[in-house]
Design an enzyme around this catalytic site. Sequence first.
Site: not given
Length: 448
Positions: A152, A227, A261, A351
Amino acid sequence: MIAVTNPATEETIAELPEPGVAETDEAVARAKAAFPAWRAVAPADRARLLRRLAALVEEHGEELAGIESRNVGKPISGARAEVGMVADVFHFYAGAVDKHHGETIPVAGGVDLTFREPLGAVGLIVPWNFPLNIASWKLGPALACGNTVVLKPAELTPLSALRLGELVLEAGIPEGVVNVVAGKGSVVGQRLVEHPDVAKIGFTGSTEVGRRVMEGAAGTIKRVTLELGGKSANVVFADADLEGAAAAAPYAVFDNAGQDCCARSRIFVERSAYDRFLELLVEATKGVAVGDPRDEATEMGPLISAAHRETVSSFVDGEPLFRGESPEGPGFWFPCTLVEATNDDRIAREEVFGPVAAVIPFEDEADAVRLANDTPFGLSGSIWTRDGARALRLARALDSGVLSVNSNSSVRVATPFGGFKQSGFGRELGMQALDGYSEVKNVFVSTE
Ligand code: NAP
Ligand code: MG
């Protein structure tokens, strides 16, 4: 309908039918049906098919890089490098097929054998920032181990995964082994997470959604690798090659417009070199070429969406230390931004996932370790010093899955990649990724 947008122009570049739960279930059923035959393919043949896929990715490299650049707003040079890595990943796991196997363990009364068994039909859920790359990090080991997959891609960036799905068939990988379902996370993703016939979820995305995946997987005790997000440190000591560190630092945050990331978005600088380093850093940041992703010289494109730009903007209030230039629009542009901060400010805690870096002074080595580790995340990071022993002391002391010394690099095909703490668990890339797509079986054979 899913409308796909080019973030650099705001134009609709594709309209796709939107799959729902029924289409997801059909894909899982196809993957499940294809599993027995795929796991039985001789290792050398499975390797050959993966190698053919790698070759097709290389052959179609320019086309795939173009798709990725248009759909994500990535500079074309970066997109090319990413597609190159995709081919390398399939080559690597083609080579790994027959090198990941069990052991023979001598025990009392007999011999003990271990086998590496595939899991079955696995669900792979991928974010929008490196769509094809991250898909390959999961597909490579999943297929090498003999699993079948439902992939996906992110709703915003489905195009490269759909094209890869066609190349998979062209490579001769049997129908049903790889199924791409390009739909919404809340529908297709959620269904994969809860589906009783999905053996594992390989997920890359935000920590927030990762938490939901882990909860949803509990119902069927599904295996998960996560992750997730990061807030990585770039630690610069006064004894470092300051010019080199400052020249590299912008690219550790502003590559992929900060939507990375591994972005080292907390830049810690030893107090005695702080002023000098800031000067160099501002100069280097001025040099980042922001603009049309199709231009060979462009180093940074737009953000992924208008909504994401809103989020990124919310992190910058007041006058930053430095704000670069960016195009007027159309396109979801945001300039390179440097902010002086403390490690307790929101900009250093959360973040941002945009081209915004916090610069923070530290006093000494112990202070650097304390500050760098004072975060819920632990994905990546860099250490800049000419003192080799200190570099190793820090590398051991930092709670992070991936570190580099005098370098920005985080990701290599042959080396394990993944997080500590709320950056997730499990490893992608390298031989370690194969552990996440296989189960160890232990068989005792009596010799009595
Ligand atoms: P995201 O919002 O968490 O989405 C990631 C994927 O999960 C997308 O395919 C999304 O689908 C899907 N999803 C959403 N809700 C879901 C649900 N309830 N169940 C199952 N799947 C669901 O992340 P993103 O905004 O795409 O990407 C940015 C994040 O990814 C950042 O936090 C970044 O740090 C992280 N990231 C981590 C790594 C790493 O290796 N550690 C690498 C790259 C990115 P939709 O697109 O349809 O919402
Ligand atoms: Mg998201």
